[in-house]
Design an enzyme around this catalytic site. Structure first.
Site, mmCIF file in Angstrom:
data_model
loop_
_atom_site.group_PDB
_atom_site.id
_atom_site.type_symbol
_atom_site.label_atom_id
_atom_site.label_comp_id
_atom_site.label_asym_id
_atom_site.label_seq_id
_atom_site.Cartn_x
_atom_site.Cartn_y
_atom_site.Cartn_z
ATOM 1 N N ASP A 60 14.218 29.043 27.778
ATOM 2 C CA ASP A 60 13.006 29.254 27.180
ATOM 3 C C ASP A 60 11.446 28.882 28.223
ATOM 4 O OD1 ASP A 60 11.426 30.207 24.651
ATOM 5 O OD2 ASP A 60 10.774 28.180 25.110
ATOM 6 N N GLY B 123 2.453 32.718 14.111
ATOM 7 C CA GLY B 123 0.991 32.962 13.677
ATOM 8 C C GLY B 123 0.489 32.039 13.181
ATOM 9 N N GLY C 158 -14.507 31.310 3.476
ATOM 10 C CA GLY C 158 -13.835 32.255 2.162
ATOM 11 C C GLY C 158 -13.039 32.944 2.837
#
Length: 741
Positions: A405, A478, A485
């Site tokens: 990896d 992600g 808000g």
């Protein structure tokens, strides 16, 4: 010939070896109904096994309604709810009975007692000078335990090495050859004593990787230094560690500076400097200075405790080669007995027959492997590699393909922000710092290298992060967060564009340019609108090229890289590491395991090196999973090999260790067959008497085991011999994509 001293031994070897649990793979299902199991095992005859406790353990399994044990019938009946998961848990428990189910040894192993060994030796030497009226009874008393053990083995387990021992002693006593009988008994116990010591020393060496931990430590309580037991230390306590003391917890230095010896953890002999803010691990020893450490992990959760569990677990299981060797040894014992008895029927020469029966293949075949495995595990541990047992050694020696990896393995994983680029059509008040602050606010609570890099850059610029009200982490994709808000998305192009439907085309030209420079991209969007991209660069490890060259020289035929990066960023890795044969890019976590299955089918035995939670499926799928030292706990638990220091050259140590262990076991196997077959041929020919035959066999067995221990402990030259050898890699690059652009 010597009594067996492995974990498969029944009562005669009771308690001889219990590092953490007994391997009890000999429970067989003799009858089964949908809700009832009847199992049989000679293990139930072990006097050290508390059958009542075992019944209680099985009864505690969810779904089990009753358990009945019959020791005389060697039988165990388990009634349960019929759930396959309950059945599997029962079989799993019986396959590895915990040490708590075994009582302290009811009787010691006579052959491991040096005093009794000395008495037997003295009796053997004195026998020629004793009157026959005294020598005879003493010889029968001395030989009776060996004969009884042989009969017990014959009745309970079939023809084993103890049966051969008992037969030759009985033959000698029946011939009234008391000198030979006593000498053989003495040699048997001398060999057993030496073998026990060799095996014990190998295990002790392995466990010496963990320094003995003190029972108490000093802790700050209400401004006072208080001595308390380790069990009473809780997360958040401030532990004081002075010179010569071992750090008992995983934590962070709050005050003081010190020089730490971390050799028992990482194998690194050079002391490490610790100062406020530095993370420290349990098992480290303060050589100079004084530290106040805030405990983060305590007790069984500490790094040292986890390594201890790894070591204990690793001693329970045998490799395929060890199982094959054990099976061969068990088959050869009846053959030797048949040869001895057949020779007696043909020649009527009981002396010649007894000479044959003194020789067996079992001890050296069965004990050479565990001695080799443990000493090699110790040697590798000293060099910074934790190998989880014989299976890991055997499998890593056979590996032909290594898959990495990318991030955190071939690269350092220390990402740096190189570019912050707002989208051309965003509000003019969102400049670079505004975009970075927004991304950092969303990523602040995410413990991922990318998130840490973004937050670190924002902190370095002194940015004030906007308020965060809610955050959701999408593994390997992600973050979706509500900042002031508004929903903010931060992640890969796949996540932002395809999963969330945000148009990212406005940044395609710049993104292609940045990826061409080997950079990874983070997309930032809000309210279905792209705000910009952040470019990060990860550096290749200094030792990566040397390690890959060494692996090719050590017989690794193919090196493959898997990454979630864009194909352009992934391909740029070849500029630094041309030894790589394939790159598979833009992968989801679930894709890695599928690719590993394909590669294994195509190229044979395969190892995977990873460090993240999302690498766990790949680590399990590979023939050998290798975890980096700072990997997530799940990755470390899933791996068969754990690197203990941040140095890829530890892979060369693991490879050299595995290949040397394999070569040592093959040498021991050949020497055992060759030496004992030669002695048997001499015995069949009548060239040697029983005492000489026994002496040659037992001295040879001790010599083979000594070789197994000594060859494994030869000095490591892996970094010097393997790390600098060049190899000519194939330059083909196979870049796989998922059409994310």
């Amino acid at each position: 010939m010597t009594p067996e001293a492995t974990t498969e031994c029944p009562a005669p070897a009771c308690g001889a070896q219990r590092p953490g649990a007994r391997a009890t793979l000999d429970f067989t299902v003799v009858h089964e109904l949908p809700r009832r199991l009847r199992l049989r095992s000679s293990r139930l005859l072990d006097p050290c096994l508390d059958v009542t406790y075992l019944e209680a353990l099985l009864s505690a399994v969810d779904g089990v309604t009753s358990v009945r044990g019959n020791i005389r019938a060697q039988s165990l009946v388990v009634e349960y709810d019929g759930d396959p998961r309950c059945r599997a848990e029962v079989m799993s428990l019986l396959a590895s009975i915990p040490v708590e189910a075994y009582l302290p040894d009811i009787h010691g192993d006579d052959a491991s007692d040096p005093v009794r060994l000395a008495v037997r030796g003295a009796l053997a030497l004195a026998t020629p000078f004793l009157a026959r009226g005294i020598a005879g009874p003493l010889a029968w008393i001395n030989g009776a335990p060996v004969i009884v053990q042989g009969l017990e083995s014959l009745l309970m387990r079939g023809i084993k090495v103890e049966t051969l021992d008992g037969s030759v002693v009985a033959f000698s006593l029946l011939r009234k050859d008391y000198v030979t009988a006593n000498m053989i008994v003495s040699l048997l116990h001398l060999a057993h004593f030496m073998e026990h010591r060799l095996e014990h020393n190998a295990t002790t060496l392995l466990k010496s990787l963990l320094r003995p931990q003190a029972d108490e430590a000093w802790v700050l309580r209400d401004g006072l230094e208080v001595k308390t037991t380790l069990a009473e230390i809780a997360a958040g306590d401030h532990v004081i560690c002075g010179a010569g003391e071992q750090i008992p917890v995983d934590g962070v230095v709050m005050d003081g500076e010190a020089s730490l010896n971390t050799s028992s953890i990482s194998g690194e002999s050079v002391p490490a400097h610790a100062a406020p803010g530095d993370a420290v691990l349990s098992g480290s020893v303060v050589e100079e200075g004084r530290l106040v450490v805030e405990a983060r992990e305590v007790g069984s959760s500490t790094h040292l405790a986890r390594i201890g569990r790894y070591l204990e677990t690793s001693l329970r299981y045998k490799s395929k080669a060890q199982r094959r060797t054990t099976e061969l040894a068990d088959r050869l014992a009846p053959a030797t007995l048949a040869l001895g008895l057949g020779l007696f029927l043909l020649t009527r020469d009981i002396r010649r027959s007894a000479s044959v029966l003194t020789v067996d293949y079992s001890c050296a075949l069965k004990l050479a492997s565990p001695v080799t495995v443990r000493t090699n595990m110790y040697a590798a541990g000293k060099e910074g590699v934790l190998l989880k047992g014989a299976q890991a050694l055997e499998a890593f020696a056979d590996v032909e393909t290594i898959v990495f990896d990318k991030t955190g393995t071939l690269t350092t994983g220390d990402l740096n922000i190189t570019d912050v680029a707002p989208a051309p059509d965003v509000a003019p008040d969102l400049d670079e710092n505004g975009l970075l602050a927004l991304a950092a606010a969303a990523e602040e609570h995410y413990s991922h290298p990318v998130a840490r890099a973004v937050v670190a850059e924002a902190n370095a610029r002194g940015l004030q992060l906007p308020a965060l009200s809610q955050v959701d982490f999408i593994v390997a994709h992600g973050v979706a967060a509500f900042v002031e808000g508004k929903e903010v998305l931060v992640g890969s192009r796949h996540f932002v564009a395809e999963d969330e439907g945000v148009d990212c085309s406005a940044m395609d030209v710049l993104a292609a340019e940045l990826r061409g420079q080997g950079k990874s991209l983070l997309y930032v969007a809000s309210e279905k609108r792209l705000l910009g991209v952040i470019a990060l660069r990860d550096s290749v490890r200094d030792e990566a090229a040397e390690t890959l060259d060494g692996l090719k020289a050590a017989g690794i035929r193919r090196i493959v890289v898997l990454t979630g990066d864009h194909r352009q960023s992934a391909a740029s890795l070849l500029d630094h590491l041309p030894q790589i044969d394939e790159v598979h890019a833009e992968l989801k976590p679930e894709d890695k395991a599928d690719i590993i299955r394909t590669l294994r089918d195509e190229y044979g035995s395969l190892a995977f090196v990873g460090d993240g939670v999302n690498d766990a499926p790949a680590l399990v799928t590979a023939d050998v999973g290798v975890s980096m030292p700072d990997a997530a706990d799940l990755a470390r638990e899933s791996a068969a090999v754990v690197l203990l220091r941040e140095d890829l050259r530890c892979l060369l140590v693991a490879r050299e260790t595995a290949r040397r262990a394999e070569a040592t076991m093959k040498t021991c196997f050949g020497a055992t067959l060759g030496l004992n077959s030669t002695i048997i041929l001499l015995a069949v020919a009548g060239a040697i008497p029983p005492v000489v035959s026994a002496a040659l066999h037992n001295v040879g067995t001790i010599g083979i085991l000594s070789f197994a221990a000594a060859s494994s402990m030869r000095g490591f030259q892996s970094n010097k011999t393997l790390g600098t050898t060049g190899a000519t890699p194939t330059e083909t690059v196979d870049v796989h994509t998922h059409d994310l652009d």
